[in-house]
Each structure stands twice: as structure tokens, then as C-alpha cells.
Design a protein around this motif. Structure first.
Motif, PDB file in Angstrom:
ATOM      1  N   GLN A  14      12.700  36.106   8.566  1.00 60.03           N
ATOM      2  CA  GLN A  14      13.514  36.812   9.556  1.00 60.03           C
ATOM      3  C   GLN A  14      15.001  36.760   9.192  1.00 60.03           C
ATOM      4  OE1 GLN A  14      10.606  35.413  13.241  1.00 60.03           O
ATOM      5  NE2 GLN A  14      12.786  35.442  13.579  1.00 60.03           N
ATOM      6  N   GLY A  15      15.294  36.163   8.043  1.00 62.75           N
ATOM      7  CA  GLY A  15      16.680  36.057   7.595  1.00 62.75           C
ATOM      8  C   GLY A  15      17.445  34.956   8.277  1.00 62.75           C
ATOM      9  N   ILE A  16      16.728  33.964   8.802  1.00 63.85           N
ATOM     10  CA  ILE A  16      17.366  32.876   9.549  1.00 63.85           C
ATOM     11  C   ILE A  16      17.414  31.616   8.698  1.00 63.85           C
ATOM     12  CG2 ILE A  16      17.201  31.390  11.585  1.00 63.85           C
ATOM     13  CD1 ILE A  16      15.603  33.747  12.887  1.00 63.85           C
ATOM     14  N   GLU A  17      18.597  31.121   8.437  1.00 67.82           N
ATOM     15  CA  GLU A  17      18.785  29.879   7.704  1.00 67.82           C
ATOM     16  C   GLU A  17      19.449  28.877   8.651  1.00 67.82           C
ATOM     17  OE1 GLU A  17      17.808  29.153   4.707  1.00 67.82           O
ATOM     18  OE2 GLU A  17      17.260  31.121   3.884  1.00 67.82           O
ATOM     19  N   LEU A  18      18.797  27.758   8.892  1.00 68.07           N
ATOM     20  CA  LEU A  18      19.316  26.766   9.833  1.00 68.07           C
ATOM     21  C   LEU A  18      19.872  25.552   9.102  1.00 68.07           C
ATOM     22  CD1 LEU A  18      16.459  26.837  12.491  1.00 68.07           C
ATOM     23  CD2 LEU A  18      18.684  27.952  12.643  1.00 68.07           C
ATOM     24  N   ASP A  19      20.967  25.024   9.603  1.00 73.81           N
ATOM     25  CA  ASP A  19      21.557  23.800   9.061  1.00 73.81           C
ATOM     26  C   ASP A  19      20.690  22.623   9.497  1.00 73.81           C
ATOM     27  OD1 ASP A  19      23.021  21.614   8.340  1.00 73.81           O
ATOM     28  OD2 ASP A  19      24.830  22.161   9.444  1.00 73.81           O
ATOM     29  N   GLU A  20      19.977  22.021   8.542  1.00 71.00           N
ATOM     30  CA  GLU A  20      19.030  20.963   8.884  1.00 71.00           C
ATOM     31  C   GLU A  20      19.710  19.665   9.307  1.00 71.00           C
ATOM     32  OE1 GLU A  20      15.849  20.422   6.106  1.00 71.00           O
ATOM     33  OE2 GLU A  20      15.685  22.585   5.707  1.00 71.00           O
ATOM     34  N   THR A  21      21.024  19.571   9.151  1.00 69.52           N
ATOM     35  CA  THR A  21      21.732  18.384   9.643  1.00 69.52           C
ATOM     36  C   THR A  21      21.946  18.473  11.153  1.00 69.52           C
ATOM     37  OG1 THR A  21      23.919  19.369   9.249  1.00 69.52           O
ATOM     38  CG2 THR A  21      22.941  18.090   7.443  1.00 69.52           C
ATOM     39  N   THR A  22      21.846  19.675  11.700  1.00 71.00           N
ATOM     40  CA  THR A  22      22.026  19.878  13.141  1.00 71.00           C
ATOM     41  C   THR A  22      20.726  20.242  13.834  1.00 71.00           C
ATOM     42  OG1 THR A  22      24.308  20.630  12.827  1.00 71.00           O
ATOM     43  CG2 THR A  22      23.252  21.221  14.904  1.00 71.00           C
ATOM     44  N   TYR A  23      19.941  21.103  13.201  1.00 74.21           N
ATOM     45  CA  TYR A  23      18.700  21.582  13.804  1.00 74.21           C
ATOM     46  C   TYR A  23      17.504  20.865  13.185  1.00 74.21           C
ATOM     47  CZ  TYR A  23      21.614  25.507  15.340  1.00 74.21           C
ATOM     48  OH  TYR A  23      22.600  26.279  15.890  1.00 74.21           O
ATOM     49  N   LYS A  24      16.578  20.462  14.039  1.00 71.10           N
ATOM     50  CA  LYS A  24      15.352  19.816  13.568  1.00 71.10           C
ATOM     51  C   LYS A  24      14.164  20.676  13.966  1.00 71.10           C
ATOM     52  CE  LYS A  24      12.884  15.403  13.499  1.00 71.10           C
ATOM     53  NZ  LYS A  24      12.885  13.993  13.975  1.00 71.10           N
ATOM     54  N   ILE A  25      13.327  21.024  12.981  1.00 69.22           N
ATOM     55  CA  ILE A  25      12.143  21.837  13.233  1.00 69.22           C
ATOM     56  C   ILE A  25      10.964  20.911  13.490  1.00 69.22           C
ATOM     57  CG2 ILE A  25      10.653  23.667  12.367  1.00 69.22           C
ATOM     58  CD1 ILE A  25      13.560  24.498  12.733  1.00 69.22           C
ATOM     59  N   LEU A  26      10.225  21.175  14.583  1.00 68.18           N
ATOM     60  CA  LEU A  26       9.109  20.323  14.968  1.00 68.18           C
ATOM     61  C   LEU A  26       7.844  21.149  15.178  1.00 68.18           C
ATOM     62  CD1 LEU A  26      10.931  18.125  17.647  1.00 68.18           C
ATOM     63  CD2 LEU A  26      10.366  17.436  15.316  1.00 68.18           C
ATOM     64  N   SER A  27       6.703  20.538  14.835  1.00 62.79           N
ATOM     65  CA  SER A  27       5.394  21.130  15.100  1.00 62.79           C
ATOM     66  C   SER A  27       4.803  20.467  16.337  1.00 62.79           C
ATOM     67  CB  SER A  27       4.474  20.929  13.898  1.00 62.79           C
ATOM     68  OG  SER A  27       3.137  21.175  14.253  1.00 62.79           O
ATOM     69  N   ALA A  28       4.310  21.265  17.268  1.00 61.52           N
ATOM     70  CA  ALA A  28       3.747  20.710  18.505  1.00 61.52           C
ATOM     71  C   ALA A  28       2.565  19.781  18.227  1.00 61.52           C
ATOM     72  CB  ALA A  28       3.318  21.833  19.439  1.00 61.52           C
ATOM     73  N   GLN A  29       1.716  20.169  17.261  1.00 61.33           N
ATOM     74  CA  GLN A  29       0.551  19.353  16.956  1.00 61.33           C
ATOM     75  C   GLN A  29       0.952  17.950  16.531  1.00 61.33           C
ATOM     76  OE1 GLN A  29       1.073  22.591  16.149  1.00 61.33           O
ATOM     77  NE2 GLN A  29      -0.763  23.505  15.230  1.00 61.33           N
ATOM     78  N   GLU A  30       1.987  17.853  15.712  1.00 60.21           N
ATOM     79  CA  GLU A  30       2.465  16.543  15.255  1.00 60.21           C
ATOM     80  C   GLU A  30       3.227  15.837  16.366  1.00 60.21           C
ATOM     81  OE1 GLU A  30       4.778  17.245  11.766  1.00 60.21           O
ATOM     82  OE2 GLU A  30       3.127  18.167  10.650  1.00 60.21           O
ATOM     83  N   TYR A  31       3.940  16.597  17.167  1.00 59.46           N
ATOM     84  CA  TYR A  31       4.795  16.008  18.203  1.00 59.46           C
ATOM     85  C   TYR A  31       3.971  15.263  19.253  1.00 59.46           C
ATOM     86  CZ  TYR A  31       8.701  15.705  21.517  1.00 59.46           C
ATOM     87  OH  TYR A  31       9.683  15.232  22.361  1.00 59.46           O
ATOM     88  N   ILE A  32       2.844  15.842  19.647  1.00 55.61           N
ATOM     89  CA  ILE A  32       2.062  15.229  20.728  1.00 55.61           C
ATOM     90  C   ILE A  32       0.977  14.281  20.202  1.00 55.61           C
ATOM     91  CG2 ILE A  32       2.429  17.215  22.201  1.00 55.61           C
ATOM     92  CD1 ILE A  32      -0.579  17.861  21.802  1.00 55.61           C
ATOM     93  N   ALA A  33       0.857  14.160  18.895  1.00 56.86           N
ATOM     94  CA  ALA A  33      -0.229  13.337  18.307  1.00 56.86           C
ATOM     95  C   ALA A  33      -0.133  11.881  18.761  1.00 56.86           C
ATOM     96  CB  ALA A  33      -0.149  13.416  16.795  1.00 56.86           C
ATOM     97  N   GLU A  35      21.393  16.364  18.890  1.00 56.89           N
ATOM     98  CA  GLU A  35      20.453  17.005  17.977  1.00 56.89           C
ATOM     99  C   GLU A  35      19.811  18.167  18.713  1.00 56.89           C
ATOM    100  OE1 GLU A  35      17.641  15.027  14.956  1.00 56.89           O
ATOM    101  OE2 GLU A  35      16.342  15.387  16.702  1.00 56.89           O
ATOM    102  N   ILE A  36      19.710  19.302  18.049  1.00 58.83           N
ATOM    103  CA  ILE A  36      19.036  20.465  18.609  1.00 58.83           C
ATOM    104  C   ILE A  36      17.679  20.596  17.922  1.00 58.83           C
ATOM    105  CG2 ILE A  36      19.081  22.972  18.873  1.00 58.83           C
ATOM    106  CD1 ILE A  36      22.131  22.793  19.013  1.00 58.83           C
ATOM    107  N   GLN A  37      16.616  20.643  18.718  1.00 63.77           N
ATOM    108  CA  GLN A  37      15.257  20.696  18.186  1.00 63.77           C
ATOM    109  C   GLN A  37      14.605  22.039  18.513  1.00 63.77           C
ATOM    110  OE1 GLN A  37      13.376  17.301  20.026  1.00 63.77           O
ATOM    111  NE2 GLN A  37      14.309  15.849  18.597  1.00 63.77           N
ATOM    112  N   LEU A  38      13.957  22.620  17.511  1.00 63.26           N
ATOM    113  CA  LEU A  38      13.186  23.845  17.701  1.00 63.26           C
ATOM    114  C   LEU A  38      11.722  23.492  17.474  1.00 63.26           C
ATOM    115  CD1 LEU A  38      16.121  24.748  16.680  1.00 63.26           C
ATOM    116  CD2 LEU A  38      15.043  26.938  16.188  1.00 63.26           C
ATOM    117  N   LEU A  39      10.919  23.593  18.524  1.00 65.56           N
ATOM    118  CA  LEU A  39       9.509  23.211  18.443  1.00 65.56           C
ATOM    119  C   LEU A  39       8.629  24.435  18.642  1.00 65.56           C
ATOM    120  CD1 LEU A  39       7.697  20.157  19.871  1.00 65.56           C
ATOM    121  CD2 LEU A  39       6.880  22.441  20.504  1.00 65.56           C
ATOM    122  N   SER A  40       7.616  24.554  17.771  1.00 59.83           N
ATOM    123  CA  SER A  40       6.664  25.647  17.886  1.00 59.83           C
ATOM    124  C   SER A  40       5.261  25.144  17.610  1.00 59.83           C
ATOM    125  CB  SER A  40       7.025  26.771  16.906  1.00 59.83           C
ATOM    126  OG  SER A  40       6.129  27.847  17.025  1.00 59.83           O
TER     127      SER A  40
END
Length: 225
Positions: A206-225, A187-192
Motif C-alpha cells: 500500500q506504499g506504507i513504510e512505518l518507523d519501527e522505532t515508534t510503531y510496533k506491528i503485532l499479530s493477534a494470534q501471538e498477542y493473545i497466546a 509506543e504506538i502499536q498496530l495489531l491485526s
């Protein structure tokens, strides 16, 4: 026969930046409310402006009036960071984000092999990318690897979603392709440091469409909670 996967930590260390960033990360993780209420607004306001010292000092002076307890230590560390020169300041912004996330990454993936700032090698060949402009990418910020399950988590950490630039995403696409070809479970994770909806919106703009079956978007606030 399965491919052979190995990892090599490559990031250059900056002792001064790493030390300040680690201190701030420890304080933030002890009092998580200051991530949203102090550090994120501070980093957004200062940005990479040549006037970061002036802007940051004014922010600290205003905020200090409402800081109590260990938060005063955070203020001291932030003011120490403001003494960095421009090159180290830019490095600090990315490093402090990484240090905050690394502790949680270690906790979540305990029992696996963990690497930070590491290159991935498939059958001893490094996955690397050189752009048309000559820019190079060969690492991701955090990797968890379970050799028994042949499963890996590959995380890229950015303070601002806009920092997921073309070469970063091109490298992650190459990593995706290489791992898929090697029949790795991953799994590839993008965290911001924003909420997930905002991150997706900014990427879409930005014209970026990610395949959600491969890429997972994460929020730092939720990640470290």
C-alpha cells in the motif's frame, strides 16, 4: 514542566453488537484454537459482502459437523451475529476483534490506567484530525497510561491489515507528533489478525513504510497466546 495528559472514552456503544462480540471473545479466549481455525476464516469469507448472511450460514453449516463441546456455543453466537443488519454487521466485525484483544491488553498493562476507544488530550486539548473529505478521527482503540513513568501504549486494532487506511495512519502520525512534542514516553502499536510478516507486506504494498522505532506491528494470534 511536563505536559498534562488526560484521556476521554468516546466510542458509541451498541448493546446488541457488544453483547454478541463479548460472548464470542470469551469463548475464543477459552479455546484459542478456534480463533485461527474458525473465527478468522469465517470473518474473511463473509467480509462486508451484501450476501454475508448466506455465505456465513453455509460456512456455519459446514463447520458445525466438526464442532464439539463449547464450540457449539460459538456456533450459536456466530449465527446470532448473522442476524444483524448490514450496519451492525460491519460494526460487529471490528468490535469482536477489539473484544478479543481487550482482555489481554488489560492483563498485560495491569497497574496502569486503561482506556478503550479514547481520545487523548494534551494540556486539555484533544488530538483530533479532520481529513480533506471531512472524515474525523480522534480516538485509538486501547490506551495504557502510567502517569508515574509518563509512559503510554496506544494500540489500534484492525481485523484486516488493509483496514489501516490513510486517515487512521494520518491520525497515528499526528498522535506521534503531538506526544513527541509533549515529551511523552510512548509506543504506538498496530495489531491485526494476521501474522506480522503478512501485515508488513500488505502495508508495504500500500506504499506504507512505518518507523519501527515508534510503531510496533503485532499479530493477534501471538498477542493473545
Amino acid at each position: 514542566m511536563k505536559a498534562s495528559l488526560t484521556f476521554k472514552e468516546m466510542d458509541w456503544e451498541n448493546q446488541k453488537v457488544d453483547s454478541i462480540s463479548t460472548k464470542i471473545a470469551i469463548l475464543i479466549l477459552e479455546q484459542k484454537m478456534y480463533l485461527k481455525n474458525y473465527l478468522i476464516p469465517f470473518l474473511r469469507m463473509t467480509g462486508n459482502s451484501p450476501k454475508y448472511k448466506e455465505i456465513g450460514s453455509k460456512f456455519c453449516d459446514r463447520a458445525k459437523k466438526s464442532l464439539l463441546g463449547k464450540a457449539t456455543e460459538l456456533d450459536s453466537c456466530i449465527r446470532e451475529a448473522l442476524k444483524l443488519d448490514m450496519e451492525d454487521w460491519k460494526k460487529f466485525r471490528g468490535t469482536v476483534a477489539e473484544k478479543i484483544v481487550e482482555t489481554k491488553f488489560l492483563e498485560i498493562h495491569q497497574g496502569t490506567c486503561i482506556y478503550f476507544g479514547a481520545a487523548t488530550l494534551v494540556n486539555k486539548e484533544k488530538i483530533k484530525l479532520v481529513s480533506k473529505e471531512g472524515r474525523r478521527r480522534q480516538t485509538v482503540d486501547a490506551i495504557s497510561w502510567d502517569s508515574d513513568e509518563f509512559y503510554g501504549v496506544f494500540m489500534e486494532i484492525k481485523f484486516k491489515p488493509e483496514a489501516f487506511d490513510e486517515i487512521t495512519l494520518d491520525y497515528l502520525a499526528l498522535l506521534n507528533q503531538s506526544l513527541t512534542t509533549a515529551q511523552v514516553n510512548f509506543e504506538i502499536q498496530l495489531l491485526s489478525f494476521d501474522d506480522v510478516v503478512a501485515i508488513l507486506s500488505i502495508l508495504k504494498n500500500q506504499g506504507i513504510e512505518l518507523d519501527e522505532t515508534t510503531y510496533k506491528i503485532l499479530s493477534a494470534q501471538e498477542y493473545i497466546a
